[in-house]
Scaffold this motif. Structure first.
Motif: not given
Length: 172
Positions: A112-114, A118-119, A124-125, A145-148
């Motif tokens: 949930v937090k992730m 943002k990633p 991303l790299y 999102s970071r989770l996605d």
């Protein structure tokens, strides 16, 4: 168990009582398959043996070990220790289930937090390098999102699990 500890061994001082009770509790824990009387007999036999060798752990028990009050107190404490460890053993599945539930809860809360963060730049790299390496059309990273991104990276790695090579080609 702790309530009984206060009522037994009235002739001993606090340090002696604590040492004796800790030793008896450990003895019970090691010998849960024995009866209370067998544990007591084992304790007395060991103490008498060590006393003969003059290396007794509890020198203060020399006069008390054959006393009826000592027998009564020790049997009472051993019974309480056995009850405690049997109860603890019976509670083990419930404790394990609670730990598993808490583990799942932490994982869910982390996700949930992730999902709201943002990633990271590394993420991303790494995602861009994976997409380039496997010629995949990537998702929109500006809104992800970071989770996605984590889920997308896992999906790509699972699809291409046959050739687990580092993006730079240094893994084999």
């Amino acid at each position: 168990m702790y309530e009984i500890k206060n009522r037994i061994y009235g002739k001993l001082n606090r340090v002696q009582k604590t040492g004796l009770c800790n030793f008896l509790r450990a003895l019970v824990k090691q010998n849960l398959d024995l009866t209370v009387d067998e544990i007591y007999d084992k304790f007395v036999e060991d103490e008498k043996y060590y006393e003969e060798l003059n290396v007794s752990k509890f020198e203060f028990l020399v006069e008390m070990i054959d006393d009826n009050q000592f027998y009564t107190d020790t049997i009472l404490y051993i019974k309480e220790c056995k009850k405690y460890y049997e109860y603890k053993k019976a509670q083990a599945p419930i404790i394990a289930a609670n730990k598993e539930f808490e583990k799942k809860k932490r994982k869910f809360l982390q996700e949930v937090k992730m999902s709201k963060e943002k990633p990271t730049k590394k993420q991303l790299y790494y995602y861009e390098k994976l997409c380039k390496r496997y010629n995949i059309e990537g998702i929109e990273t500006k809104t992800a999102s970071r989770l996605d991104l984590r889920n997308e990276i896992e999906r790509i790695l699972d699809e291409h699990s046959g050739d687990y090579k580092n993006i730079n080609g240094s893994w084999n």
